[in-house]
Design a protein around this motif. Sequence first.
Motif, mmCIF file in Angstrom:
data_model
loop_
_atom_site.group_PDB
_atom_site.id
_atom_site.type_symbol
_atom_site.label_atom_id
_atom_site.label_comp_id
_atom_site.label_asym_id
_atom_site.label_seq_id
_atom_site.Cartn_x
_atom_site.Cartn_y
_atom_site.Cartn_z
ATOM 1 N N ALA A 74 93.602 -47.047 123.269
ATOM 2 C CA ALA A 74 92.374 -47.686 122.792
ATOM 3 C C ALA A 74 92.683 -48.764 121.755
ATOM 4 C CB ALA A 74 91.444 -46.634 122.199
ATOM 5 N N GLY A 78 91.579 -52.500 121.729
ATOM 6 C CA GLY A 78 90.706 -52.925 120.647
ATOM 7 C C GLY A 78 91.272 -54.058 119.818
ATOM 8 N N ALA A 87 84.718 -45.786 124.421
ATOM 9 C CA ALA A 87 85.819 -44.852 124.666
ATOM 10 C C ALA A 87 85.252 -43.539 125.190
ATOM 11 C CB ALA A 87 86.608 -44.599 123.384
ATOM 12 N N VAL A 111 87.054 -49.189 118.787
ATOM 13 C CA VAL A 111 86.042 -49.040 119.831
ATOM 14 C C VAL A 111 84.651 -49.244 119.248
ATOM 15 C CG1 VAL A 111 87.535 -47.448 121.089
ATOM 16 C CG2 VAL A 111 85.741 -46.535 119.602
#
Length: 287
Positions: A74, A78, A87, A111
């Motif tokens: 992530a 990001g 997410a 996120v």
Amino acid sequence: MATPSQHDLRKDFRALLDSNQCYYTASTFDPMSARIAADLGFEVGILGGSVASLQVLAAPDFALITLSEFAEQAMRIGRVARLPIIADADHGYGNALNVMRTVVELERAGVAALTLEDTLLPAKFGHKSTDLIPLDEAIGKIEAALEARIDPTMAIIARTNAGQLSIEDTVKRVKAYQASGADGICMVGIRDFDHLEAISQHVSVPLMLVAYDNPELSDRQRLANNGVRIVVNGHAAYFAAIKATYDCLREQRHVEASPLNASELSTRYSTLEENREWAKKYMEVRE
């Protein structure tokens, strides 16, 4: 073009939730896919738990990926994303305290929102892989997630499996999650508009559906009229990437083409069958 700040992307996602329109997500599984999606005009992307498990581990969606592995992926996305990313945080990687840690890590990763589901994960011995946790436990997880959040613009979306519950039990859960402060409700397993409307009339927060291209839910305006703001129609882009990789490497080796489609190739090259057998052998998991 400069990459927007994480806070600005979260505000953009909030604007989607506050609108009167319905948006389809792009399946974003790495930094390049996220930037492609933004350039093509998608308003929002999603990092799916199943996709992350395949991308990072070549493993099926059996809650095998760890929080650190998921958060790292992530963060890679990001860091350079130009659109808000949702997410799929699965069950929060444990109990309510684990959920708090999950929120902290995913917020740092950048996120814009995360979904937190009430599925009993990882599956317990002798249980179905779709069993749900008790309502009180699920409420505790939502409240813990809200407590751990630092940036209030990051959305916490509670998810439940409407396909596993009666309409009455689904309504009971979504009303409780809404009352707990969830910024939205995500549902999987909605069959058609009659099913959706029986539930949506009891919800005042924005709705998100995991629809997997269900033709019974293809009317975007009708979805919007029922409070649906976000729809996940699967992860075709990721499976297409698997197929493209296979075809490129196969051609380089002058190997005859396989009749398998993208989804079948992902099954062939992941560890799905091994894990299914281990789950049956050691856990008596019932699918």
